[in-house]
Design a protein around this motif. Structure first.
Motif, mmCIF file in Angstrom:
data_model
loop_
_atom_site.group_PDB
_atom_site.id
_atom_site.type_symbol
_atom_site.label_atom_id
_atom_site.label_comp_id
_atom_site.label_asym_id
_atom_site.label_seq_id
_atom_site.Cartn_x
_atom_site.Cartn_y
_atom_site.Cartn_z
ATOM 1 N N ILE A 3 0.870 -1.174 0.000
ATOM 2 C CA ILE A 3 0.000 0.000 0.000
ATOM 3 C C ILE A 3 0.909 1.226 0.000
ATOM 4 O O ILE A 3 1.782 1.366 0.836
ATOM 5 C CB ILE A 3 -0.918 0.025 1.240
ATOM 6 C CG1 ILE A 3 -1.793 -1.221 1.286
ATOM 7 C CG2 ILE A 3 -1.752 1.294 1.280
ATOM 8 C CD1 ILE A 3 -2.720 -1.419 0.124
ATOM 9 N N GLU A 4 0.704 2.121 -0.941
ATOM 10 C CA GLU A 4 1.583 3.286 -0.997
ATOM 11 C C GLU A 4 0.863 4.606 -0.798
ATOM 12 O O GLU A 4 1.507 5.638 -0.755
ATOM 13 C CB GLU A 4 2.363 3.315 -2.300
ATOM 14 C CG GLU A 4 1.548 3.626 -3.538
ATOM 15 C CD GLU A 4 2.430 3.802 -4.758
ATOM 16 O OE1 GLU A 4 2.281 4.830 -5.429
ATOM 17 O OE2 GLU A 4 3.241 2.928 -5.026
ATOM 18 N N GLN A 5 -0.436 4.580 -0.649
ATOM 19 C CA GLN A 5 -1.133 5.851 -0.528
ATOM 20 C C GLN A 5 -2.392 5.710 0.320
ATOM 21 O O GLN A 5 -3.113 4.725 0.222
ATOM 22 C CB GLN A 5 -1.497 6.359 -1.924
ATOM 23 C CG GLN A 5 -1.868 7.806 -1.994
ATOM 24 C CD GLN A 5 -1.971 8.266 -3.443
ATOM 25 O OE1 GLN A 5 -2.812 7.797 -4.173
ATOM 26 N NE2 GLN A 5 -1.094 9.167 -3.829
ATOM 27 N N TRP A 6 -2.631 6.726 1.153
ATOM 28 C CA TRP A 6 -3.852 6.870 1.940
ATOM 29 C C TRP A 6 -4.407 8.245 1.613
ATOM 30 O O TRP A 6 -3.651 9.209 1.534
ATOM 31 C CB TRP A 6 -3.554 6.750 3.434
ATOM 32 C CG TRP A 6 -3.069 5.375 3.774
ATOM 33 C CD1 TRP A 6 -1.775 4.930 3.695
ATOM 34 C CD2 TRP A 6 -3.848 4.271 4.183
ATOM 35 N NE1 TRP A 6 -1.711 3.606 4.042
ATOM 36 C CE2 TRP A 6 -2.987 3.175 4.358
ATOM 37 C CE3 TRP A 6 -5.199 4.084 4.438
ATOM 38 C CZ2 TRP A 6 -3.418 1.920 4.769
ATOM 39 C CZ3 TRP A 6 -5.629 2.841 4.852
ATOM 40 C CH2 TRP A 6 -4.747 1.776 5.018
ATOM 41 N N VAL A 7 -5.703 8.333 1.406
ATOM 42 C CA VAL A 7 -6.308 9.562 0.914
ATOM 43 C C VAL A 7 -7.443 9.981 1.845
ATOM 44 O O VAL A 7 -8.304 9.177 2.187
ATOM 45 C CB VAL A 7 -6.881 9.355 -0.510
ATOM 46 C CG1 VAL A 7 -7.437 10.652 -1.066
ATOM 47 C CG2 VAL A 7 -5.827 8.757 -1.445
ATOM 48 N N GLY A 8 -7.433 11.248 2.238
ATOM 49 C CA GLY A 8 -8.543 11.822 2.975
ATOM 50 C C GLY A 8 -9.090 12.959 2.138
ATOM 51 O O GLY A 8 -8.318 13.722 1.561
ATOM 52 N N LEU A 20 -2.655 13.612 0.718
ATOM 53 C CA LEU A 20 -2.192 12.261 0.388
ATOM 54 C C LEU A 20 -1.106 11.872 1.381
ATOM 55 O O LEU A 20 -0.173 12.639 1.624
ATOM 56 C CB LEU A 20 -1.622 12.226 -1.032
ATOM 57 C CG LEU A 20 -2.541 12.690 -2.158
ATOM 58 C CD1 LEU A 20 -1.795 12.673 -3.481
ATOM 59 C CD2 LEU A 20 -3.787 11.826 -2.229
ATOM 60 N N ARG A 21 -1.211 10.695 1.926
ATOM 61 C CA ARG A 21 -0.208 10.190 2.856
ATOM 62 C C ARG A 21 0.335 8.880 2.323
ATOM 63 O O ARG A 21 -0.418 8.121 1.738
ATOM 64 C CB ARG A 21 -0.812 9.977 4.252
ATOM 65 C CG ARG A 21 -1.359 11.247 4.867
ATOM 66 C CD ARG A 21 -0.238 12.221 5.214
ATOM 67 N NE ARG A 21 -0.734 13.446 5.774
ATOM 68 C CZ ARG A 21 -0.848 14.599 5.105
ATOM 69 N NH1 ARG A 21 -0.520 14.671 3.849
ATOM 70 N NH2 ARG A 21 -1.277 15.681 5.697
#
Length: 94
Positions: A3-8, A20-21
């Protein structure tokens, strides 16, 4: 697969503010069809995104949630009160 990205996504009537985290990048697009297409160009492939989290904001989140879900992104719409409660628990002094 990593997993390379977390989005809020902070949703309002006119805008989508998107952090983007772990990239530490953030940007704003219009809350419109054109803005959603632009949003998708900034995201990693769906299988590389851990979650896309949106707060429920009186319906303004629906179109972007549907758009991203149709592209196979793992979208979660949360209750605003739950999001605020989590933020308080994570950082009780802020």
């Amino acid at each position: 697969m990593e997993i390379e990205q977390w989005v809020g996504i902070d949703v309002c009537k006119r805008w989508l503010d998107v952090p983007l985290r772990p990239q530490g990048k953030s940007f704003r697009v219009e809350n419109s069809a054109r803005g959603m297409v632009e949003l998708a160009t900034h995201l990693s492939a769906p299988e590389q995104v851990g979650r896309v989290i949106l707060e429920s904001t009186g319906g303004y989140e629906r179109q972007v949630a549907i758009f991203l879900a149709q592209l196979a992104y793992p979208v979660v719409v949360i209750n605003a009160r739950q999001g605020r409660h989590f933020a308080f628990l994570a950082c009780p002094t802020g």
